[in-house]
Design a protein around this motif. Structure first.
Motif, PDB file in Angstrom:
ATOM      1  N   THR A 150       0.888  -1.165   0.000  1.00 46.04           N
ATOM      2  CA  THR A 150       0.000   0.000   0.000  1.00 46.04           C
ATOM      3  C   THR A 150       0.922   1.209   0.000  1.00 46.04           C
ATOM      4  O   THR A 150       1.716   1.394   0.927  1.00 46.04           O
ATOM      5  CB  THR A 150      -0.902   0.017   1.241  1.00 46.04           C
ATOM      6  N   VAL A 151       0.833   2.012  -1.062  1.00 44.85           N
ATOM      7  CA  VAL A 151       1.790   3.095  -1.279  1.00 44.85           C
ATOM      8  C   VAL A 151       1.061   4.439  -1.338  1.00 44.85           C
ATOM      9  O   VAL A 151       0.067   4.588  -2.047  1.00 44.85           O
ATOM     10  CB  VAL A 151       2.568   2.896  -2.604  1.00 44.85           C
ATOM     11  N   VAL A 152       1.577   5.409  -0.595  1.00 46.02           N
ATOM     12  CA  VAL A 152       1.033   6.771  -0.620  1.00 46.02           C
ATOM     13  C   VAL A 152       2.013   7.652  -1.395  1.00 46.02           C
ATOM     14  O   VAL A 152       3.233   7.567  -1.207  1.00 46.02           O
ATOM     15  CB  VAL A 152       0.839   7.324   0.808  1.00 46.02           C
ATOM     16  N   SER A 153       1.480   8.496  -2.270  1.00 48.55           N
ATOM     17  CA  SER A 153       2.335   9.335  -3.112  1.00 48.55           C
ATOM     18  C   SER A 153       3.151  10.320  -2.282  1.00 48.55           C
ATOM     19  O   SER A 153       2.775  10.682  -1.155  1.00 48.55           O
ATOM     20  CB  SER A 153       1.490  10.120  -4.114  1.00 48.55           C
ATOM     21  N   LYS A 154       4.258  10.753  -2.843  1.00 48.70           N
ATOM     22  CA  LYS A 154       5.156  11.710  -2.185  1.00 48.70           C
ATOM     23  C   LYS A 154       4.405  12.969  -1.761  1.00 48.70           C
ATOM     24  O   LYS A 154       4.490  13.397  -0.607  1.00 48.70           O
ATOM     25  CB  LYS A 154       6.303  12.068  -3.133  1.00 48.70           C
ATOM     26  N   SER A 155       3.661  13.560  -2.698  1.00 43.73           N
ATOM     27  CA  SER A 155       2.984  14.823  -2.399  1.00 43.73           C
ATOM     28  C   SER A 155       1.938  14.655  -1.308  1.00 43.73           C
ATOM     29  O   SER A 155       1.798  15.508  -0.420  1.00 43.73           O
ATOM     30  CB  SER A 155       2.347  15.400  -3.659  1.00 43.73           C
ATOM     31  N   ARG A 156       1.200  13.539  -1.350  1.00 44.44           N
ATOM     32  CA  ARG A 156       0.166  13.326  -0.332  1.00 44.44           C
ATOM     33  C   ARG A 156       0.781  13.037   1.019  1.00 44.44           C
ATOM     34  O   ARG A 156       0.328  13.565   2.046  1.00 44.44           O
ATOM     35  CB  ARG A 156      -0.760  12.180  -0.764  1.00 44.44           C
ATOM     36  N   TRP A 157       1.818  12.198   1.051  1.00 41.03           N
ATOM     37  CA  TRP A 157       2.442  11.842   2.323  1.00 41.03           C
ATOM     38  C   TRP A 157       3.031  13.086   2.989  1.00 41.03           C
ATOM     39  O   TRP A 157       2.885  13.279   4.195  1.00 41.03           O
ATOM     40  CB  TRP A 157       3.510  10.778   2.113  1.00 41.03           C
ATOM     41  N   GLU A 158       3.680  13.918   2.187  1.00 41.59           N
ATOM     42  CA  GLU A 158       4.289  15.128   2.744  1.00 41.59           C
ATOM     43  C   GLU A 158       3.241  16.119   3.251  1.00 41.59           C
ATOM     44  O   GLU A 158       3.527  16.936   4.128  1.00 41.59           O
ATOM     45  CB  GLU A 158       5.168  15.799   1.684  1.00 41.59           C
ATOM     46  N   SER A 159       2.023  16.033   2.723  1.00 42.51           N
ATOM     47  CA  SER A 159       0.969  16.970   3.134  1.00 42.51           C
ATOM     48  C   SER A 159       0.316  16.577   4.449  1.00 42.51           C
ATOM     49  O   SER A 159      -0.381  17.391   5.067  1.00 42.51           O
ATOM     50  CB  SER A 159      -0.121  17.045   2.048  1.00 42.51           C
TER      51      SER A 159
END
Length: 324
Positions: A238-247
Motif C-alpha cells: 500500500t503506497v502513498v504518493s510523495k505529495s500526499r504523504w508530505e501533506s
C-alpha cells in the motif's frame, strides 16, 4: 449600532469560516487493479471508511477497483503525476524506480507466507523500502500477502523441462519472467485485464497467479491444469504518493499507517484461509491439480537466471533467505 453590528457579523463570519476550514474534507483517490469481490478491494474500502472516522471526516477516500484508473503501470505513474494518492501494487512495479526492491520477486526467495511476513519486520525490508522512498518520495505504508503464485496450463506439467516452448502469459516484469524462462517457456506480456480472453482464444496456453486470483478471474474456466509451482510468495504494497504523504501531519500519518496496516493484516488472513480451501475446490471442478518437485524448478532458476542481471543485490537475497 451599525458599526457594532458589522463588527459582530464580521466576527461571526470568521468563526464560521474557521470552523468550516477545520472540518474541510480532503478527497483522495485510492486505485488498484483487483476485482470488487477480492479482499484487496473490500479491505481498501474498509480502510477508507476507517480513516474517515478516525480523522473526524477530514479525509474522504474514493476507492477505484478493477483498473478503473488504469493498469498497474499506469497507477504507479499516477503517483508521480498526482492523478492518484494511494495505490496497491507489487514491489515488482516499485522495482522500475528502484531495482533492488525487486529481489523479493526472485523465484523461491521466500519459503512461505510466514517467511514473507517476517521479512516485513526486518532490517533488509527497511533498507529496500527506504531505498524506494529515497528514489521516488513515495511511502510504502503496509504490506499484504497476495498469495503464492502457481501455474495454470492446458499442457500437463510435472517438471521444469515440461514448460519448454510453452506459450505463457507473464507480467512484463523481470522477476516474474525468471522461472518461466529458466524452464524454456515463451513468455507474452499480456495486460492483466486481458488474460482470460487470451487463454480462451489460444493466444497463450498458460499463465501464473495465486489460486485466489485464478478463482477471482475465473481462469479455471479456460484452463485444464493447475500446477502447484509455488514459485513466488507474492505480496502487495500500500503506497502513498510523495505529495500526499508530505501533506499529512504527523498525527494523520500515524492514523493512515495504523489503518492501512490493519487492512493489510485483514487481507492476509483472508487470503491464507481461502488458499487452503481452493485446491480441493478446483479438483471438484474437474481440473487436474499437480504437485511438483520445487527443487527441480528452483535449481533451474539458480543455474539459468542470475540475480545481477536484474539489478538485484546478492547480499539482499542472502539476508532475506536467512530470515527465520
Amino acid at each position: 449600532m451599525k458599526l457594532k453590528l458589522k463588527t459582530l457579523l464580521g466576527a461571526a463570519a470568521v468563526i464560521v469560516a474557521s470552523t468550516l476550514s477545520a472540518h474541510a474534507e480532503t478527497v483522495l483517490k485510492w486505485a488498484h487493479v483487483y476485482e470488487t469481490s477480492e479482499p484487496f478491494h473490500t479491505d481498501s474500502v474498509w480502510a477508507a471508511e476507517e480513516i474517515a472516522k478516525r480523522t473526524d471526516g477530514r479525509y474522504k477516500i474514493e476507492v477505484f477497483p478493477a483498473s478503473q484508473l488504469g493498469k498497474e503501470a499506469d497507477i504507479n505513474q499516477g503517483l508521480k503525476l498526482g492523478t492518484v494518492d494511494i495505490i496497491i501494487s507489487g514491489s515488482s512495479f516499485a522495482a522500475r524506480d528502484y531495482k533492488p526492491i525487486g529481489v523479493t520477486y526472485y523465484p523461491y526467495i521466500f519459503r512461505d507466507p510466514s517467511h514473507l511476513l517476517a521479512y516485513t519486520k526486518s532490517d533488509v525490508f527497511k533498507k529496500l523500502t527506504g531505498g524506494y522512498e529515497e528514489s521516488t518520495g513515495n511511502h510504502i505504508v503496509a504490506v499484504s500477502y497476495y498469495g503464492t503464485r502457481h501455474t495454470t496450463s492446458n499442457r500437463p506439467i510435472s517438471k521444469c523441462a515440461d514448460m519448454a516452448g510453452l506459450k505463457m502469459r507473464v507480467p512484463d516484469v523481470p522477476a516474474y519472467l525468471a522461472m518461466p524462462r529458466a524452464c524454456g517457456a515463451n513468455t507474452a506480456p499480456i495486460a492483466f485485464a486481458e488474460v482470460y480472453l487470451a487463454l480462451q482464444n489460444g493466444t497463450v496456453e498458460a499463465q501464473e497467479n495465486p489460486l485466489t486470483t485464478i478463482e477471482a478471474k475465473k481462469f479455471y474456466e479456460v484452463q485444464k491444469n493447475i500446477v502447484l509451482t509455488g514459485h513466488i510468495v507474492d505480496h502487495l504494497n500500500t503506497v502513498v504518493s510523495k505529495s500526499r504523504w508530505e501533506s499529512l501531519s504527523d498525527e494523520d500519518k500515524q492514523i493512515f499507517t495504523e489503518v492501512m496496516q490493519e487492512a493489510a493484516a485483514r487481507t492476509t488472513k483472508t487470503i491464507e484461509a481461502r488458499e487452503k480451501a481452493l485446491v480441493d475446490e478446483f479438483k471438484n471442478k474437474g481440473l487436474t491439480v499437480t504437485e511438483i518437485d520445487k527443487a527441480d524448478f528452483e535449481n533451474n532458476v539458480i543455474e539459468n537466471v542470475k540475480l545481477e542481471d536484474f539489478g538485484y543485490e546478492k547480499a539482499d537475497w542472502e539476508a532475506i533467505r536467512a530470515i527465520q
